[in-house]
Each structure stands twice: as C-alpha cells, then as structure tokens.
Motif scaffolding. Structure first.
Motif, PDB file in Angstrom:
ATOM      1  N   TYR A  68      32.719  48.307  47.223  1.00  0.00           N
ATOM      2  CA  TYR A  68      32.763  48.682  45.822  1.00  0.00           C
ATOM      3  C   TYR A  68      31.542  48.131  45.084  1.00  0.00           C
ATOM      4  CZ  TYR A  68      37.537  50.482  45.827  1.00  0.00           C
ATOM      5  OH  TYR A  68      38.664  51.239  46.036  1.00  0.00           O
ATOM      6  N   TYR A 113      29.826  48.302  40.900  1.00  0.00           N
ATOM      7  CA  TYR A 113      30.186  48.607  39.525  1.00  0.00           C
ATOM      8  C   TYR A 113      28.971  48.426  38.617  1.00  0.00           C
ATOM      9  CZ  TYR A 113      34.845  47.523  41.399  1.00  0.00           C
ATOM     10  OH  TYR A 113      35.992  47.492  42.156  1.00  0.00           O
ATOM     11  N   TYR A 154      28.348  47.703  34.523  1.00  0.00           N
ATOM     12  CA  TYR A 154      28.919  47.353  33.235  1.00  0.00           C
ATOM     13  C   TYR A 154      27.792  47.242  32.208  1.00  0.00           C
ATOM     14  CZ  TYR A 154      33.031  45.654  35.822  1.00  0.00           C
ATOM     15  OH  TYR A 154      34.131  45.537  36.638  1.00  0.00           O
ATOM     16  N   TYR A 175      31.626  53.349  38.547  1.00  0.00           N
ATOM     17  CA  TYR A 175      31.764  52.535  39.733  1.00  0.00           C
ATOM     18  C   TYR A 175      31.754  53.417  40.976  1.00  0.00           C
ATOM     19  CZ  TYR A 175      36.797  53.716  39.753  1.00  0.00           C
ATOM     20  OH  TYR A 175      37.998  54.363  39.780  1.00  0.00           O
ATOM     21  N   TYR A 206      33.139  53.588  45.157  1.00  0.00           N
ATOM     22  CA  TYR A 206      34.024  53.036  46.180  1.00  0.00           C
ATOM     23  C   TYR A 206      33.575  53.441  47.576  1.00  0.00           C
ATOM     24  CZ  TYR A 206      36.183  57.521  44.912  1.00  0.00           C
ATOM     25  OH  TYR A 206      36.406  58.827  44.591  1.00  0.00           O
ATOM     26  N   PHE A 234      25.004  44.884  33.715  1.00  0.00           N
ATOM     27  CA  PHE A 234      25.328  44.084  34.893  1.00  0.00           C
ATOM     28  C   PHE A 234      25.869  44.975  35.997  1.00  0.00           C
ATOM     29  CE2 PHE A 234      24.683  39.779  33.640  1.00  0.00           C
ATOM     30  CZ  PHE A 234      24.908  39.722  32.283  1.00  0.00           C
ATOM     31  N   SER A 269      32.336  44.207  45.023  1.00  0.00           N
ATOM     32  CA  SER A 269      33.633  43.678  45.442  1.00  0.00           C
ATOM     33  C   SER A 269      34.025  44.345  46.748  1.00  0.00           C
ATOM     34  CB  SER A 269      34.691  43.956  44.365  1.00  0.00           C
ATOM     35  OG  SER A 269      35.963  43.543  44.772  1.00  0.00           O
ATOM     36  N   SER A 305      24.368  35.347  34.039  1.00  0.00           N
ATOM     37  CA  SER A 305      25.349  36.282  34.568  1.00  0.00           C
ATOM     38  C   SER A 305      26.735  35.633  34.584  1.00  0.00           C
ATOM     39  CB  SER A 305      24.932  36.700  35.971  1.00  0.00           C
ATOM     40  OG  SER A 305      25.773  37.705  36.465  1.00  0.00           O
ATOM     41  N   THR A 319      41.880  53.889  43.341  1.00  0.00           N
ATOM     42  CA  THR A 319      40.674  53.085  43.485  1.00  0.00           C
ATOM     43  C   THR A 319      40.817  51.818  42.655  1.00  0.00           C
ATOM     44  OG1 THR A 319      39.624  54.308  41.707  1.00  0.00           O
ATOM     45  CG2 THR A 319      39.219  55.073  43.946  1.00  0.00           C
ATOM     46  N   TYR A 320      39.870  50.936  42.821  1.00  0.00           N
ATOM     47  CA  TYR A 320      40.020  49.610  42.239  1.00  0.00           C
ATOM     48  C   TYR A 320      38.956  49.365  41.187  1.00  0.00           C
ATOM     49  CZ  TYR A 320      42.873  48.984  46.375  1.00  0.00           C
ATOM     50  OH  TYR A 320      43.814  49.116  47.341  1.00  0.00           O
ATOM     51  N   TYR A 347      38.135  46.891  37.376  1.00  0.00           N
ATOM     52  CA  TYR A 347      38.515  45.740  36.569  1.00  0.00           C
ATOM     53  C   TYR A 347      38.313  46.070  35.100  1.00  0.00           C
ATOM     54  CZ  TYR A 347      37.372  43.317  40.995  1.00  0.00           C
ATOM     55  OH  TYR A 347      37.286  42.921  42.303  1.00  0.00           O
TER      56      TYR A 347
END
Lengths: 113, 112
Positions: free
Chosen positions: A31, A33, A35, A48, A50, A90, A94, B42, B97-98, B100
């Motif tokens: 994964y 991402y 941001y 993101y 996967y 950023f 993961s 960061s 899917t994952y 945050y």
C-alpha cells in the motif's frame, strides 16, 4: 527508518502548470498513500494504491491523479495547479499485516503562485 | 463516512503536569494509531492499538482504546519540554481496501 523518499522536497510553480510529485520506497510494501497537510485540517487522503496499477480516490482527490506502474514508485500529478493546492504533501506506505502502521516520507512543500 | 475528532486542538501545559488527549471516531474500527509530528518534520509512529481495551505505554505517554465507546486516549504523565509536538490519531477502515482517516491533530506545548 523505512526507506521512503519524496522528490522534489520543495517546489514553487505557477497556476495552471502541471506538477508531478514522486514517492519512492525500498520496502516492497503493497500500500502507498498520498496525503496533503494544511493548517486546521490534519492530514487528508488524496489517493492511495493497493498494488501496481490499483489505485483509489481519497477524500480530496479533485484536481489530482496518480499512477503506480512499479511497486516502488507512486506518482501524484496536479493536472493544472491552483493556489488552493499549495500545501505539504506526504507519501506513506503500509503492508497491512498485524501490528502494521504507516511509515511516512519526508514531505514535499509545494507553493503555487 | 468515517470521521475522526481530536480534542483539544491546542494544549499548553506546564512541565510536570498530567493531561489527556482524546480521539473520537464515528464508525466501527478496531485499529487505531497515534503519531507524533515535530515542527517542519514528518510523522512518526507512536502506538498501534488493535483491539478493545488495548493499552500501550512508552515513557511518559500511554495510549488506550475503547472500541465500544469509539474512543482512544493519549495520556501524558509528568510532561517534559521534549514532548512538545503535534499528536495525531488515525483510524483504519478495513472494508475491502485499507486506508487511514486522521484527526486534525493536537498541538502540544510544554512550558518549562
């Protein structure tokens, strides 16, 4: 430290120009991402991935596109930069196994004039 | 839609004092994360909480998770100046899917 780099680290550009930010990882994590961080908003997910060629939108995806042609690279493109896209960007990675958290890159500061 | 709220947003405290940062989230999740960010830097991972009742401690920081109340706390014991930073909680969504979702952060300033 997780092996994540972002390039460029700083960029100044003009409204209307395309901009591409690169995230590179050496951890082989599935994964990745993107941001953006703005005062008062915390971190907001843009897009993101996967897996290679598998991407999805986050909560603030308008005006952004992404591509992932290799496991290690995740590109974020601002098609036509606007002043509202001035931010700190950023990248994070993961693997989503037990106990897994995200590891963040150093960030890219983008100023759109 | 999953939302994550932190409070307070700003916290100024004296060295040696105790305080708690709260993280509330709106939908079911059993994965919660705490991160620290120093100015201009960061984010670094502090804690991973994966089940109801989970408690993790590192130095003067202790995090806990109550999934039934949809609440996590980050407790600071006997604060020191080095703890000055912004603290974020994040909740993971695991439907398909994952990803945050982050809270807006708590900016902590510890005064000598």
């Amino acid at each position: 430290d997780a092996g994540i780099t972002q390039s460029p680290r700083h960029k100044v550009t003009e409204t209307g120009t395309p901009v591409t930010l690169r995230c590179h990882q050496t951890e082989n994590h599935r994964y990745m991402y993107w941001y953006r961080q703005d005062p008062g908003h915390g971190l907001r997910l843009i897009h993101y991935s996967y897996g290679v060629k598998d991407t999805d939108k986050g909560e603030v995806s308008d005006g952004y596109s992404v591509s992932r042609s290799k496991t290690e690279d995740f590109l974020l493109t601002l098609e036509s930069a606007t002043s509202s896209q001035t931010s700190v960007y950023f990248c994070a990675i993961s693997e989503w196994v037990d106990q897994e958290t995200q590891y963040f890159g150093p960030g890219t500061r983008l100023l759109v004039l | 839609e999953l939302k994550v709220e932190q409070n307070p947003l700003f916290l100024s405290m004296q060295e040696g004092k105790n305080y708690t940062i709260y993280c509330n989230y709106s939908t079911t999740s059993d994965r919660l994360y705490w991160y620290r960010q120093d100015p201009g830097k960061s984010l670094e991972s502090l804690f991973v909480l994966l089940s109801n009742g989970a408690v993790k401690q590192e130095g003067r920081l202790m995090a806990s998770l109550d999934t039934k109340a949809r609440l996590s706390t980050l407790h600071i014991t006997a604060a020191v100046h080095d703890l000055s930073a912004t603290y974020f909680c994040a909740v993971a969504t695991t439907s398909g899917t994952y990803k945050y979702i982050f809270g807006t952060g708590t900016r902590l300033k510890v005064l000598a």
